[in-house]
Structures are given as C-alpha cells and as structure tokens.
Design an enzyme around this catalytic site. Structure first.
Site, PDB file in Angstrom:
ATOM      1  N   HIS A  72       0.843  -1.210   0.000  1.00  0.00           N
ATOM      2  CA  HIS A  72       0.000   0.000   0.000  1.00  0.00           C
ATOM      3  C   HIS A  72       0.871   1.251   0.000  1.00  0.00           C
ATOM      4  CE1 HIS A  72      -3.977  -1.871   1.716  1.00  0.00           C
ATOM      5  NE2 HIS A  72      -3.546  -2.473   0.622  1.00  0.00           N
ATOM      6  N   TYR A 200      -8.878   4.804   8.324  1.00  0.00           N
ATOM      7  CA  TYR A 200      -9.024   5.118   9.755  1.00  0.00           C
ATOM      8  C   TYR A 200     -10.099   6.194   9.864  1.00  0.00           C
ATOM      9  CZ  TYR A 200      -4.546   2.805  10.857  1.00  0.00           C
ATOM     10  OH  TYR A 200      -3.529   1.885  11.039  1.00  0.00           O
ATOM     11  N   PRO A 289      -3.060  -0.706  19.127  1.00  0.00           N
ATOM     12  CA  PRO A 289      -2.826  -1.080  17.723  1.00  0.00           C
ATOM     13  C   PRO A 289      -3.107   0.031  16.702  1.00  0.00           C
ATOM     14  CG  PRO A 289      -4.708  -2.260  18.624  1.00  0.00           C
ATOM     15  CD  PRO A 289      -4.085  -1.534  19.754  1.00  0.00           C
ATOM     16  N   LYS A 293       1.990  -0.915  15.220  1.00  0.00           N
ATOM     17  CA  LYS A 293       3.406  -1.038  15.597  1.00  0.00           C
ATOM     18  C   LYS A 293       3.763  -2.336  16.302  1.00  0.00           C
ATOM     19  CE  LYS A 293       4.799   2.834  14.081  1.00  0.00           C
ATOM     20  NZ  LYS A 293       5.608   2.758  12.862  1.00  0.00           N
ATOM     21  N   TYR A 381       4.402   6.362  10.839  1.00  0.00           N
ATOM     22  CA  TYR A 381       3.614   5.148  10.538  1.00  0.00           C
ATOM     23  C   TYR A 381       4.478   4.118   9.802  1.00  0.00           C
ATOM     24  CZ  TYR A 381      -0.603   2.425   9.509  1.00  0.00           C
ATOM     25  OH  TYR A 381      -1.563   1.433   9.455  1.00  0.00           O
TER      26      TYR A 381
HETATM   27  P1  FAS Z   1       3.029 -12.850  21.054  1.00  0.00           P
HETATM   28  O1  FAS Z   1       2.009 -12.542  22.128  1.00  0.00           O
HETATM   29  O2  FAS Z   1       2.614 -12.811  19.629  1.00  0.00           O
HETATM   30  O3  FAS Z   1       3.653 -14.315  21.299  1.00  0.00           O
HETATM   31  C1  FAS Z   1       3.936 -14.769  22.610  1.00  0.00           C
HETATM   32  C2  FAS Z   1       3.839 -16.285  22.562  1.00  0.00           C
HETATM   33  O4  FAS Z   1       4.276 -16.784  23.834  1.00  0.00           O
HETATM   34  C3  FAS Z   1       2.408 -16.752  22.346  1.00  0.00           C
HETATM   35  O5  FAS Z   1       2.356 -17.668  21.285  1.00  0.00           O
HETATM   36  C4  FAS Z   1       2.045 -17.412  23.683  1.00  0.00           C
HETATM   37  O6  FAS Z   1       1.197 -18.533  23.507  1.00  0.00           O
HETATM   38  C5  FAS Z   1       3.417 -17.837  24.196  1.00  0.00           C
HETATM   39  N1  FAS Z   1       3.520 -17.949  25.662  1.00  0.00           N
HETATM   40  C6  FAS Z   1       3.007 -17.115  26.599  1.00  0.00           C
HETATM   41  N2  FAS Z   1       3.335 -17.550  27.830  1.00  0.00           N
HETATM   42  C7  FAS Z   1       4.082 -18.697  27.668  1.00  0.00           C
HETATM   43  C8  FAS Z   1       4.715 -19.602  28.549  1.00  0.00           C
HETATM   44  N3  FAS Z   1       4.643 -19.434  29.873  1.00  0.00           N
HETATM   45  N4  FAS Z   1       5.395 -20.646  28.023  1.00  0.00           N
HETATM   46  C9  FAS Z   1       5.475 -20.830  26.680  1.00  0.00           C
HETATM   47  N5  FAS Z   1       4.886 -20.008  25.784  1.00  0.00           N
HETATM   48  C10 FAS Z   1       4.208 -18.942  26.286  1.00  0.00           C
HETATM   49  N6  FAS Z   1      -0.560  -5.413  16.782  1.00  0.00           N
HETATM   50  C11 FAS Z   1      -0.692  -4.674  15.672  1.00  0.00           C
HETATM   51  O7  FAS Z   1       0.282  -4.086  15.217  1.00  0.00           O
HETATM   52  N7  FAS Z   1      -1.919  -4.573  15.047  1.00  0.00           N
HETATM   53  C12 FAS Z   1      -3.029  -5.241  15.524  1.00  0.00           C
HETATM   54  O8  FAS Z   1      -4.115  -5.141  14.968  1.00  0.00           O
HETATM   55  C13 FAS Z   1      -2.915  -6.035  16.675  1.00  0.00           C
HETATM   56  N8  FAS Z   1      -3.987  -6.739  17.136  1.00  0.00           N
HETATM   57  C14 FAS Z   1      -3.841  -7.511  18.259  1.00  0.00           C
HETATM   58  C15 FAS Z   1      -4.917  -8.261  18.768  1.00  0.00           C
HETATM   59  C16 FAS Z   1      -4.783  -9.036  19.917  1.00  0.00           C
HETATM   60  C17 FAS Z   1      -5.957  -9.824  20.463  1.00  0.00           C
HETATM   61  C18 FAS Z   1      -3.541  -9.051  20.602  1.00  0.00           C
HETATM   62  C19 FAS Z   1      -3.390  -9.829  21.901  1.00  0.00           C
HETATM   63  C20 FAS Z   1      -2.473  -8.332  20.107  1.00  0.00           C
HETATM   64  C21 FAS Z   1      -2.609  -7.570  18.926  1.00  0.00           C
HETATM   65  N9  FAS Z   1      -1.539  -6.842  18.386  1.00  0.00           N
HETATM   66  C22 FAS Z   1      -1.645  -6.086  17.274  1.00  0.00           C
HETATM   67  C23 FAS Z   1      -0.254  -6.877  18.993  1.00  0.00           C
HETATM   68  C24 FAS Z   1       0.420  -8.143  18.524  1.00  0.00           C
HETATM   69  O9  FAS Z   1       0.473  -8.159  17.130  1.00  0.00           O
HETATM   70  C25 FAS Z   1       1.769  -8.178  19.191  1.00  0.00           C
HETATM   71  O10 FAS Z   1       2.453  -6.955  19.055  1.00  0.00           O
HETATM   72  C26 FAS Z   1       2.617  -9.307  18.668  1.00  0.00           C
HETATM   73  O11 FAS Z   1       1.883 -10.499  18.764  1.00  0.00           O
HETATM   74  C27 FAS Z   1       3.891  -9.352  19.512  1.00  0.00           C
HETATM   75  O12 FAS Z   1       4.581 -10.486  19.203  1.00  0.00           O
HETATM   76  P2  FAS Z   1       5.362 -11.289  20.350  1.00  0.00           P
HETATM   77  O13 FAS Z   1       6.111 -10.327  21.183  1.00  0.00           O
HETATM   78  O14 FAS Z   1       6.080 -12.374  19.644  1.00  0.00           O
HETATM   79  O15 FAS Z   1       4.255 -11.855  21.329  1.00  0.00           O
HETATM   80  C1  PHB Z   2      -4.976  -4.953  10.836  1.00  0.00           C
HETATM   81  O1  PHB Z   2      -5.030  -5.085   9.605  1.00  0.00           O
HETATM   82  O2  PHB Z   2      -5.234  -5.891  11.626  1.00  0.00           O
HETATM   83  C2  PHB Z   2      -4.575  -3.611  11.413  1.00  0.00           C
HETATM   84  C3  PHB Z   2      -4.140  -2.611  10.565  1.00  0.00           C
HETATM   85  C4  PHB Z   2      -3.763  -1.385  11.095  1.00  0.00           C
HETATM   86  C5  PHB Z   2      -3.857  -1.170  12.461  1.00  0.00           C
HETATM   87  C6  PHB Z   2      -4.300  -2.183  13.319  1.00  0.00           C
HETATM   88  C7  PHB Z   2      -4.678  -3.408  12.784  1.00  0.00           C
HETATM   89  O3  PHB Z   2      -3.500   0.038  12.999  1.00  0.00           O
END
Ligand code: FAS
Ligand code: PHB
Length: 387
Positions: A72, A200, A289, A293, A381
């Site tokens: 994009h 947005y 989110p 980032k 961004y």
């Molecule tokens: P993660 O949380 O991805 O991974 C951590 C891993 O550790 C998981 O698989 C978990 O199962 C495992 N774990 C936890 N405790 C453990 C233990 N005791 N033993 C073994 N394993 C364990 N970011 C965006 O930029 N845009 C979004 O739209 C967005 N939406 C999100 C929606 C949700 C519901 C959540 C929770 C987060 C969202 N995020 C979003 C943020 C997300 O993308 C995080 O920034 C990203 O997953 C971070 O990656 P990790 O640090 O690898 O952590």
């Molecule tokens: C998404 O595509 O999940 C998304 C994109 C932009 C954002 C958050 C989530 O700021």
C-alpha cells in the site's frame, strides 16, 4: 535438556530470533505453551512496516510476503464527512505491506522446522532460574511432565501475560503503563474491502478501522467500551455501526470468520534485560494497535537481540548485549508516542466534551492539509522516523 539459548514463546519475536540464530549456527529451543494450529490461526496484527518486511526478506522468509502481501502507498483518514489520502510513498518515500501476523508466524514456523530447529509446542514455561553467573534454566511442563531446559541465555518472547515480564518485575525492572478507557472489537470477514487501502475513521460515535487481508477478506475494527463483551454486539449491530462510522453504506455483511475484543493499553518495561535474561516483543512493551506497531516492534527487538547473541558467541564480546535495552528503548518510546498520538487523535473518550471533539477535528484538518504534519505522520507510521 541443554541448549545455548532458551526462547519462550513462538510469536513473531521468538520465532524470528530462533531463525536468525539458526542462520548464524547458534542452536536454540523454542518453548510454546499453545499448539501449532492455535498459534498459526490466531488473528492479530495486519501491517508490516518497510523495515519489518526487510527483516523477513533478509532472513530468507519473505518470499510469500512478496507474493501474497498487499503493498500500500498509504492510508485514508476519514472525518467530518471528508476523506483524505496520506501518501506515505510520496511523503516518506516508503509504503507499508498488509500481511497478517498469522502468515508471518506460519512462514517462520515452516522455516524453523525445515531447518531442523526445535519448537516444543504445548510446552509451558513455569519458572526462570539463574544457575550461576553464566548459566540459566527454564522449568517447563509438557504432556504433564515437568522438565528443565539448561541454557546460557533466556529470551522471554512470551507476550504481555508471560513469565518473562513477571520475572523481570520481581527483579530490577519497572513497568510504565497507560490504560485507555476503550477497546477494539475486531472482526475478520469474508467480504471484499470497501477501499483500496486502510481507512481510519474518526466519528462522533467512536473510531472505526477498515483493513483487509486479501481482495476477498476484510479486517474491521470498532471502538467499544473497555468493559464491552460480545453479548451486546450481534452481527447486524456490528455491520450497521461499521457502515455508519466508515461512511460505507454498501459495506457487505459477509461471513464473520473471527471476532474478538482487545482492550487498549500502553506499556514499557525498563530495563528489558537482567543478567542473561532478555525480554523481546510484547513481554517488554505494548502499544495500542492504532499505530500498527506491535508486530513490527517485536520483529525489531528480535533482530537486535540476535545481533547481540551472535556477537557474543562469535567474539565473546558482550558489547551489543550490554546495549540491548538502550538500542531497543529509543525505537520503543518513539513507537509508543506515535501509537498514543494516533489513538488520542482518532478515538472519542467517554469523558470527552464537545470541546475535545472540536480539538480533534482541528488536528485532523491540520494533519491532512499540512505537508509537514502529514510527512510526520507518514514517517512515524512507516517506521522511517526510527530507521
Ligand atoms: P506474542 O504474544 O505474539 O507471542 C507470545 C507467545 O508466547 C504466544 O504464542 C504465547 O502462547 C506464548 N507464551 C506465553 N506464555 C508462555 C509460557 N509461559 N510458556 C510458553 N509459551 C508462552 N498489533 C498490531 O500491530 N496490530 C493489531 O491489529 C494487533 N492486534 C492484536 C490483537 C490481539 C488480540 C492481541 C493480543 C495483540 C494484537 N496486536 C496487534 C499486537 C500483537 O500483534 C503483538 O504486538 C505481537 O503479537 C507481539 O509479538 P510477540 O512479542 O512475539 O508476542
Ligand atoms: C490490521 O489489519 O489488523 C490492522 C491494521 C492497522 C492497524 C491495526 C490493525 O492500525
């Protein structure tokens, strides 16, 4: 069990770290509490910055991103009946990639297993111990058995509810937190995106975001109250609210493939390391989110930590490892600021009055009419502001 580096968590941070170490000839073991199917299906982030995409390409796991990811030029900001395009490519000389986090996770798991690297699924880390100044261990359970993984270093990439953050807080770390009074209700739906790039929307009823995953699948979000549950949001209410806030009356109510509510908060832990324990990704920091980032910060931490460990094993120099926290926090706090800025700009706080509403409209008018202000948004961004 013994390994040079124990990695807790098979999310973007843990998996990229393991892969980068493997490419440098350094063994590690990834402990993941969930099953492979769960982590590969979990719908989360959707946007890769230019830098995040480059990291994956340089690590040799960017082929599918380049084939299937959507490149994009920028985003749209919609408010007060207007819609404005912010052209990142023109303003910051780089675009973004829409590629779901679950696709990144699938690509990294496939690469890890293809290289013979170890990922123990359904293996939950229970405790982190220092054995002596040069060795650590992780106590974990798998299949009901308690086991100990001996190692030189531990990378806690276990997210915001993992034992890495809890362990650091019990040691010398401090957490800095801001809780927002709202959450995002997010859906993944089989319906064609109503726009060619992300929209947005700031609306007097609250924020909405129209993102996508493919020409057939949309990712859509609504601002809801922080304590909101899905009970109050039948599908027809979700779609009518999205059409209203996005000003997209013809948005098609496709099959909802996934739905969830994510409360919004900001969090940073300082420092991100203690001795031979290092935190990377959400275990160390959380962003709302709105700035897209979260995943990008996780990938960047993993690359920084990998460089430090590769230097240590290659030259027995701890120079990069000693600077790990400082190297990450500059990037993290910049992203925290931008994510908080985008969040307060685009969300209506329930305590807001008409004055705050008009302040936001004035700021949105300025951001979409001033080259300096739109360039600043574009640089932040796309991650250009910290590279
Ligand atoms: P993660 O949380 O991805 O991974 C951590 C891993 O550790 C998981 O698989 C978990 O199962 C495992 N774990 C936890 N405790 C453990 C233990 N005791 N033993 C073994 N394993 C364990 N970011 C965006 O930029 N845009 C979004 O739209 C967005 N939406 C999100 C929606 C949700 C519901 C959540 C929770 C987060 C969202 N995020 C979003 C943020 C997300 O993308 C995080 O920034 C990203 O997953 C971070 O990656 P990790 O640090 O690898 O952590
Ligand atoms: C998404 O595509 O999940 C998304 C994109 C932009 C954002 C958050 C989530 O700021």
């Amino acid at each position: 069990m013994k390994t040079p580096v124990a990695i807790i968590g098979a999310g973007p941070a843990g998996l990229l770290l393991a892969h980068l170490l493997q490419r440098a000839g350094i063994e590690s073991v990834v402990l993941e509490s969930r099953g492979r199917d769960y982590v590969e299906r979990r719908v989360r982030a959707g946007v890769l910055e230019h830098g995040g995409a480059q990291l994956l390409r340089e690590a040799g796991v960017g082929d599918r991103l380049d084939r299937e990811g959507l490149e994009h030029r920028g985003i749209y900001l919609r408010f007060n009946g207007e819609i404005h395009h912010i052209d990142f490519k023109r303003l910051a000389n780089r675009g973004i990639f829409v590629y779901g986090q679950q696709e990144v996770v699938k690509d990294l798991i496939a690469a890890r297993l293809a290289s013979g690297g170890a990922i123990l699924f359904e293996a939950e880390a229970r405790r982190i111990d220092d054995r002596d100044a040069h060795h650590m261990s992780v106590l974990f359970t798998q299949g009901g058995d308690e086991q100990r993984l001996e190692c030189d270093f531990i990378a806690a990439c276990d997210g915001s509810h993992g034992i890495g953050r809890a362990t650091m807080l019990s040691r010398n770390a401090t957490g800095y937190e801001h809780i927002y009074p709202y959450a995002w209700l997010g859906i993944l739906a089989r319906t064609p995106p109503a726009a060619d790039e992300l929209v947005y929307a700031y609306h007097e009823r609250g924020f909405a975001l129209h993102s996508m995953r493919s020409p057939q699948v949309s990712r859509l979000y609504l601002q809801v109250r922080r304590d909101e549950t899905l009970d109050g949001w039948p599908e027809e209410r979700i779609w009518s609210e999205l059409r209203l806030r996005l000003h997209e009356p013809s948005l098609d109510a496709g099959e909802i493939l996934e739905i969830g509510v994510t409360p919004m908060s900001s969090y940073v832990m300082e420092p991100m390391q203690d001795g031979r324990l290092f935190l990377a990704g959400d275990s160390a920091h959380i962003v709302p989110p709105t700035g897209a980032k979260g995943m990008n910060l996780a990938l960047a931490d993993a690359a920084t930590l990998a460089a430090g460990l590769i230097e240590w094993y290659g030259k027995h120099s701890s120079e990069r490892l000693d600077r790990y926290t400082a190297s990450c926090l500059q990037r993290v706090w910049r992203a925290e600021f931008f994510s908080a800025f985008m969040t307060q700009l685009l969300h209506r706080d329930e305590l807001d009055g008409e004055f705050e509403h008009r302040l936001r409209l004035a700021q949105l008018k300025y951001v979409t009419s001033s080259r300096a202000a739109s360039t600043s948004l574009a640089e932040n961004y796309t991650g250009a502001a910290t590279s």
